[in-house]
Design an enzyme around this catalytic site. Structure first.
Site, PDB file in Angstrom:
ATOM      1  N   LYS A   1       0.892  -1.302  -0.156  1.00 47.31           N
ATOM      2  CA  LYS A   1      -0.039  -0.127  -0.072  1.00 47.31           C
ATOM      3  C   LYS A   1       0.776   1.264   0.072  1.00 47.31           C
ATOM      4  O   LYS A   1       0.457   2.412  -0.605  1.00 47.31           O
ATOM      5  CB  LYS A   1      -0.805   0.069   1.170  1.00 47.31           C
ATOM      6  CG  LYS A   1      -1.959  -0.904   1.436  1.00 47.31           C
ATOM      7  CD  LYS A   1      -2.624  -1.107   2.594  1.00 47.31           C
ATOM      8  CE  LYS A   1      -3.545  -2.408   2.542  1.00 47.31           C
ATOM      9  NZ  LYS A   1      -4.309  -2.522   4.199  1.00 47.31           N
ATOM     10  N   GLY A   2       2.201   1.146   0.573  1.00 46.35           N
ATOM     11  CA  GLY A   2       2.935   2.351   0.811  1.00 46.35           C
ATOM     12  C   GLY A   2       3.408   3.030  -0.530  1.00 46.35           C
ATOM     13  O   GLY A   2       3.433   4.407  -0.433  1.00 46.35           O
TER      14      GLY A   2
ATOM     15  N   GLU B   1       8.327   1.662  -5.664  1.00 40.38           N
ATOM     16  CA  GLU B   1       8.291   1.349  -4.241  1.00 40.38           C
ATOM     17  C   GLU B   1       8.282   2.297  -3.120  1.00 40.38           C
ATOM     18  O   GLU B   1       9.024   3.546  -3.592  1.00 40.38           O
ATOM     19  CB  GLU B   1       9.458   0.350  -4.074  1.00 40.38           C
ATOM     20  CG  GLU B   1       9.575  -0.364  -2.560  1.00 40.38           C
ATOM     21  CD  GLU B   1       8.441  -1.122  -2.361  1.00 40.38           C
ATOM     22  OE1 GLU B   1       7.255  -0.679  -1.966  1.00 40.38           O
ATOM     23  OE2 GLU B   1       8.409  -2.193  -2.134  1.00 40.38           O
ATOM     24  N   ASP B   2       7.864   2.407  -1.967  1.00 42.15           N
ATOM     25  CA  ASP B   2       8.025   3.526  -1.035  1.00 42.15           C
ATOM     26  C   ASP B   2       9.453   3.381  -0.341  1.00 42.15           C
ATOM     27  O   ASP B   2      10.163   4.373  -0.251  1.00 42.15           O
ATOM     28  CB  ASP B   2       7.057   3.451   0.032  1.00 42.15           C
ATOM     29  CG  ASP B   2       6.908   1.983   0.649  1.00 42.15           C
ATOM     30  OD1 ASP B   2       7.451   0.981   0.443  1.00 42.15           O
ATOM     31  OD2 ASP B   2       5.838   1.782   1.638  1.00 42.15           O
TER      32      ASP B   2
ATOM     33  N   ASP C   1      14.523  -1.543   1.778  1.00 43.04           N
ATOM     34  CA  ASP C   1      15.155  -1.984   3.038  1.00 43.04           C
ATOM     35  C   ASP C   1      15.965  -2.956   3.148  1.00 43.04           C
ATOM     36  O   ASP C   1      17.091  -2.971   2.515  1.00 43.04           O
ATOM     37  CB  ASP C   1      13.949  -2.142   4.280  1.00 43.04           C
ATOM     38  CG  ASP C   1      14.346  -2.190   5.684  1.00 43.04           C
ATOM     39  OD1 ASP C   1      15.425  -2.703   5.976  1.00 43.04           O
ATOM     40  OD2 ASP C   1      13.376  -1.550   6.392  1.00 43.04           O
TER      41      ASP C   1
ATOM     42  N   LYS D   1      17.346   2.695   2.373  1.00 44.61           N
ATOM     43  CA  LYS D   1      18.310   2.271   3.750  1.00 44.61           C
ATOM     44  C   LYS D   1      19.211   1.320   3.464  1.00 44.61           C
ATOM     45  O   LYS D   1      19.123   0.267   3.706  1.00 44.61           O
ATOM     46  CB  LYS D   1      17.107   1.545   4.735  1.00 44.61           C
ATOM     47  CG  LYS D   1      16.273   2.444   5.603  1.00 44.61           C
ATOM     48  CD  LYS D   1      15.703   1.789   6.711  1.00 44.61           C
ATOM     49  CE  LYS D   1      14.583   2.600   7.141  1.00 44.61           C
ATOM     50  NZ  LYS D   1      14.001   1.536   8.449  1.00 44.61           N
TER      51      LYS D   1
ATOM     52  N   PHE E   1      13.047   3.641  11.887  1.00 43.12           N
ATOM     53  CA  PHE E   1      11.759   3.387  11.356  1.00 43.12           C
ATOM     54  C   PHE E   1      10.884   4.605  11.022  1.00 43.12           C
ATOM     55  O   PHE E   1      10.493   5.577  12.003  1.00 43.12           O
ATOM     56  CB  PHE E   1      11.148   2.462  12.564  1.00 43.12           C
ATOM     57  CG  PHE E   1       9.981   1.960  11.802  1.00 43.12           C
ATOM     58  CD1 PHE E   1       9.901   0.500  11.010  1.00 43.12           C
ATOM     59  CD2 PHE E   1       8.593   2.216  11.867  1.00 43.12           C
ATOM     60  CE1 PHE E   1       8.904  -0.052  10.619  1.00 43.12           C
ATOM     61  CE2 PHE E   1       7.282   1.720  11.474  1.00 43.12           C
ATOM     62  CZ  PHE E   1       7.636   0.652  10.644  1.00 43.12           C
TER      63      PHE E   1
ATOM     64  N   ASP F   1       3.932   3.180   6.949  1.00 42.75           N
ATOM     65  CA  ASP F   1       3.045   3.133   8.085  1.00 42.75           C
ATOM     66  C   ASP F   1       3.776   2.526   9.130  1.00 42.75           C
ATOM     67  O   ASP F   1       4.869   1.686   8.971  1.00 42.75           O
ATOM     68  CB  ASP F   1       1.751   2.129   7.773  1.00 42.75           C
ATOM     69  CG  ASP F   1       2.034   0.969   7.574  1.00 42.75           C
ATOM     70  OD1 ASP F   1       1.225  -0.010   8.242  1.00 42.75           O
ATOM     71  OD2 ASP F   1       2.573   0.381   6.568  1.00 42.75           O
TER      72      ASP F   1
ATOM     73  N   ARG G   1       0.286   6.884   7.397  1.00 38.01           N
ATOM     74  CA  ARG G   1       0.391   7.085   6.049  1.00 38.01           C
ATOM     75  C   ARG G   1       0.121   7.978   5.442  1.00 38.01           C
ATOM     76  O   ARG G   1       0.710   8.546   4.505  1.00 38.01           O
ATOM     77  CB  ARG G   1      -0.536   5.813   5.440  1.00 38.01           C
ATOM     78  CG  ARG G   1       0.009   4.381   5.540  1.00 38.01           C
ATOM     79  CD  ARG G   1      -0.877   3.441   4.449  1.00 38.01           C
ATOM     80  NE  ARG G   1      -0.853   2.081   4.927  1.00 38.01           N
ATOM     81  CZ  ARG G   1       0.098   1.295   4.571  1.00 38.01           C
ATOM     82  NH1 ARG G   1       1.130   1.683   3.796  1.00 38.01           N
ATOM     83  NH2 ARG G   1       0.028  -0.126   4.863  1.00 38.01           N
TER      84      ARG G   1
END
Length: 175
Positions: free
Chosen positions: A41-42, A97-98, A101, A129, A150, A157, A163
């Site tokens: 969803k991000g 993509e948000d 990681d 990251k 984080f 979120d 969000r």
């Protein structure tokens, strides 16, 4: 345990960088149509803003891939929750993509999408990251490299909250 949010990247910084990425993508895909694949969803917040700033023809599709659950660390277990509606065959595909990681989810996803025969396949992320990387993933367009904290906001979120923040913030837990 309560949390509060510290601003890491302001709304203005994020907007300015998305404009720059949109301009770069428009130059790189000049004369072509780009098919954006949003990772839900991000990624939806970022993709909507990015698509508005791309000047070449754009088509959109969505998929949901999960590796988190309700924790703040990747579980390492990747599952497809919603697959694409359209074929990628012979399309110039840009995965949006948000955040990148550990790289586990994106590595799996990109390999799967590559097998579907796109003309080209690139990756665009709002946040990266690199300190958390477990599996190397080539990111073609990066908004910001951030420290190992984080983060929430702009689609990201914490347990489905935050969000809708118009900036990128760091979740800090109160003792």
């Amino acid at each position: 345990m309560a949390e509060h949010i510290r601003v890491l990247l302001s709304e203005e910084e994020v907007d300015r960088r998305i404009q720059e990425i949109g301009e770069q993508i428009s130059r790189d895909y000049a004369g072509k149509k780009v098919h954006l694949v949003c990772v839900l969803k991000g990624g939806s917040f970022f993709m909507c803003e990015l698509a508005k700033r791309i000047t070449v023809p754009v088509s959109l599709d969505f998929m949901s891939v999960s590796s988190y659950g309700s924790d703040t660390k990747s579980s390492g277990v990747v599952k497809i929750v919603k697959d694409l509606d359209e074929s990628l065959k012979d399309k110039d595909v840009l995965v949006v993509e948000d955040i990148v990681d550990s790289g586990r989810t994106l590595s799996y996803l990109l390999e799967m999408l590559r097998d579907r025969g796109p003309a080209s396949l690139r990756l665009c992320t709002l946040l990266d990251k690199p300190d958390r990387r477990v599996i190397d993933v080539n990111v073609d367009y990066t908004g910001f490299q951030i420290p190992d904290e984080f983060v929430v906001g702009y689609g990201l979120d914490y347990d489905q909250m935050y969000r809708n923040l118009p900036y990128i913030g760091v979740v800090e837990f109160d003792n």
